[in-house]
Write a protein that holds these residues in place. Structure first.
Motif, PDB file in Angstrom:
ATOM      1  N   SER A  73       0.731  -1.154  -0.113  1.00  0.00           N
ATOM      2  CA  SER A  73       0.094  -0.188   0.038  1.00  0.00           C
ATOM      3  C   SER A  73       1.051   1.319  -0.198  1.00  0.00           C
ATOM      4  CB  SER A  73      -0.871   0.096   1.267  1.00  0.00           C
ATOM      5  OG  SER A  73      -1.882  -0.787   1.141  1.00  0.00           O
ATOM      6  N   ARG A  74       1.806   1.387   0.849  1.00  0.00           N
ATOM      7  CA  ARG A  74       2.829   2.561   0.925  1.00  0.00           C
ATOM      8  C   ARG A  74       3.418   2.545  -0.547  1.00  0.00           C
ATOM      9  NH1 ARG A  74       7.674   1.330   4.015  1.00  0.00           N
ATOM     10  NH2 ARG A  74       6.035   0.478   5.535  1.00  0.00           N
ATOM     11  N   ILE A  75       3.837   1.670  -1.111  1.00  0.00           N
ATOM     12  CA  ILE A  75       4.616   1.670  -2.652  1.00  0.00           C
ATOM     13  C   ILE A  75       3.451   2.319  -3.453  1.00  0.00           C
ATOM     14  CG2 ILE A  75       5.481   0.464  -4.434  1.00  0.00           C
ATOM     15  CD1 ILE A  75       7.068  -1.230  -2.442  1.00  0.00           C
ATOM     16  N   LEU A  76       2.241   1.685  -3.348  1.00  0.00           N
ATOM     17  CA  LEU A  76       1.253   2.284  -4.390  1.00  0.00           C
ATOM     18  C   LEU A  76       0.930   3.807  -4.363  1.00  0.00           C
ATOM     19  CD1 LEU A  76      -1.002  -0.840  -4.836  1.00  0.00           C
ATOM     20  CD2 LEU A  76       0.523   0.033  -6.340  1.00  0.00           C
ATOM     21  N   ARG A  77       0.836   4.032  -2.858  1.00  0.00           N
ATOM     22  CA  ARG A  77       0.769   5.352  -2.496  1.00  0.00           C
ATOM     23  C   ARG A  77       1.676   6.511  -3.088  1.00  0.00           C
ATOM     24  NH1 ARG A  77      -1.068   3.722   2.396  1.00  0.00           N
ATOM     25  NH2 ARG A  77       0.744   4.109   3.218  1.00  0.00           N
ATOM     26  N   GLY A  78       3.077   5.830  -3.010  1.00  0.00           N
ATOM     27  CA  GLY A  78       4.111   6.792  -3.404  1.00  0.00           C
ATOM     28  C   GLY A  78       3.943   6.910  -4.914  1.00  0.00           C
ATOM     29  N   GLU A  79       3.672   5.763  -5.713  1.00  0.00           N
ATOM     30  CA  GLU A  79       3.505   5.993  -6.939  1.00  0.00           C
ATOM     31  C   GLU A  79       2.514   6.765  -7.481  1.00  0.00           C
ATOM     32  OE1 GLU A  79       2.871   1.853  -8.771  1.00  0.00           O
ATOM     33  OE2 GLU A  79       5.081   1.494  -8.444  1.00  0.00           O
ATOM     34  N   TYR A  80       1.444   6.935  -6.897  1.00  0.00           N
ATOM     35  CA  TYR A  80       0.227   7.668  -7.009  1.00  0.00           C
ATOM     36  C   TYR A  80       0.495   9.114  -6.983  1.00  0.00           C
ATOM     37  CZ  TYR A  80      -4.074  10.186  -6.839  1.00  0.00           C
ATOM     38  OH  TYR A  80      -5.261  11.019  -7.054  1.00  0.00           O
ATOM     39  N   ARG A  81       1.432   9.384  -5.785  1.00  0.00           N
ATOM     40  CA  ARG A  81       1.729  10.877  -5.554  1.00  0.00           C
ATOM     41  C   ARG A  81       2.773  11.318  -6.775  1.00  0.00           C
ATOM     42  NH1 ARG A  81       3.160   9.305   0.087  1.00  0.00           N
ATOM     43  NH2 ARG A  81       0.973   9.685   1.401  1.00  0.00           N
ATOM     44  N   SER A  82       3.667  10.532  -7.198  1.00  0.00           N
ATOM     45  CA  SER A  82       4.433  10.806  -8.031  1.00  0.00           C
ATOM     46  C   SER A  82       4.039  10.961  -9.416  1.00  0.00           C
ATOM     47  CB  SER A  82       5.921   9.942  -8.147  1.00  0.00           C
ATOM     48  OG  SER A  82       5.514   8.606  -8.675  1.00  0.00           O
ATOM     49  N   ASN A  83       2.897  10.224  -9.808  1.00  0.00           N
ATOM     50  CA  ASN A  83       2.371  10.364 -11.169  1.00  0.00           C
ATOM     51  C   ASN A  83       1.481  11.559 -11.157  1.00  0.00           C
ATOM     52  OD1 ASN A  83       3.416   7.746 -12.048  1.00  0.00           O
ATOM     53  ND2 ASN A  83       2.040   6.630 -11.578  1.00  0.00           N
ATOM     54  N   ARG A  84       0.989  11.859  -9.894  1.00  0.00           N
ATOM     55  CA  ARG A  84       0.011  13.065  -9.879  1.00  0.00           C
ATOM     56  C   ARG A  84       0.886  14.099  -9.910  1.00  0.00           C
ATOM     57  NH1 ARG A  84      -2.540  13.952  -4.020  1.00  0.00           N
ATOM     58  NH2 ARG A  84      -0.509  14.454  -3.641  1.00  0.00           N
ATOM     59  N   HIS A  85       2.216  14.237  -9.305  1.00  0.00           N
ATOM     60  CA  HIS A  85       3.171  15.513  -9.296  1.00  0.00           C
ATOM     61  C   HIS A  85       3.262  15.770 -10.807  1.00  0.00           C
ATOM     62  CE1 HIS A  85       5.954  18.434  -8.563  1.00  0.00           C
ATOM     63  NE2 HIS A  85       6.823  17.764  -9.122  1.00  0.00           N
ATOM     64  N   LYS A  86       3.865  14.624 -11.545  1.00  0.00           N
ATOM     65  CA  LYS A  86       4.078  14.773 -13.052  1.00  0.00           C
ATOM     66  C   LYS A  86       3.019  15.330 -13.859  1.00  0.00           C
ATOM     67  CE  LYS A  86       7.259  10.576 -12.951  1.00  0.00           C
ATOM     68  NZ  LYS A  86       7.438   9.322 -13.228  1.00  0.00           N
ATOM     69  N   ARG A  87       1.641  14.960 -13.516  1.00  0.00           N
ATOM     70  CA  ARG A  87       0.527  15.066 -14.356  1.00  0.00           C
ATOM     71  C   ARG A  87       0.499  16.613 -14.155  1.00  0.00           C
ATOM     72  NH1 ARG A  87      -2.149  10.491 -12.342  1.00  0.00           N
ATOM     73  NH2 ARG A  87      -3.230  11.902 -10.874  1.00  0.00           N
ATOM     74  N   ARG A  88       0.353  17.034 -12.877  1.00  0.00           N
ATOM     75  CA  ARG A  88       0.280  18.598 -12.555  1.00  0.00           C
ATOM     76  C   ARG A  88       1.452  19.307 -13.217  1.00  0.00           C
ATOM     77  NH1 ARG A  88      -1.471  18.892  -6.357  1.00  0.00           N
ATOM     78  NH2 ARG A  88      -3.446  17.817  -6.511  1.00  0.00           N
TER      79      ARG A  88
END
Length: 92
Positions: A73-88
């Motif tokens: 879960s921690r790894i998936l949250r980290g991936e989501y945050r980094s992808n969200r940052h890239k999208r923004r």
């Protein structure tokens, strides 16, 4: 089922948390191995070795299972945050 690290014959005798943790451990070692540090990899490999032996499988605690599930879960949250940052940054 072997592709996700679960033996079909063990469904009736294995707890659901343990099955989910084994599936997650296999996924961590195949898809997210670059994110894991050395001690975490060692713990996951040790977990899988205990899971593969029927006698040792009975001694795996729920804490071990939850440790693997929480790590995923921690790894998936980290991936989501980094992808969200890239999208923004690409939208701006």
């Amino acid at each position: 089922m072997r592709g996700i690290g679960v033996d079909v014959g063990s469904f009736g005798t294995t707890k659901p948390n343990l099955l989910k943790a084994q599936q997650t451990a296999t996924k961590l070692l195949t898809e997210h191995i670059g994110v894991l540090d050395k001690s975490t990899k060692r713990f996951i490999e040790y977990f899988q070795s205990r899971y593969s032996c029927v006698k040792k499988r009975k001694h795996i605690t729920d804490g071990d299972c939850f440790r693997i599930l929480n790590l995923h879960s921690r790894i998936l949250r980290g991936e989501y945050r980094s992808n969200r940052h890239k999208r923004r940054t690409t939208q701006a």
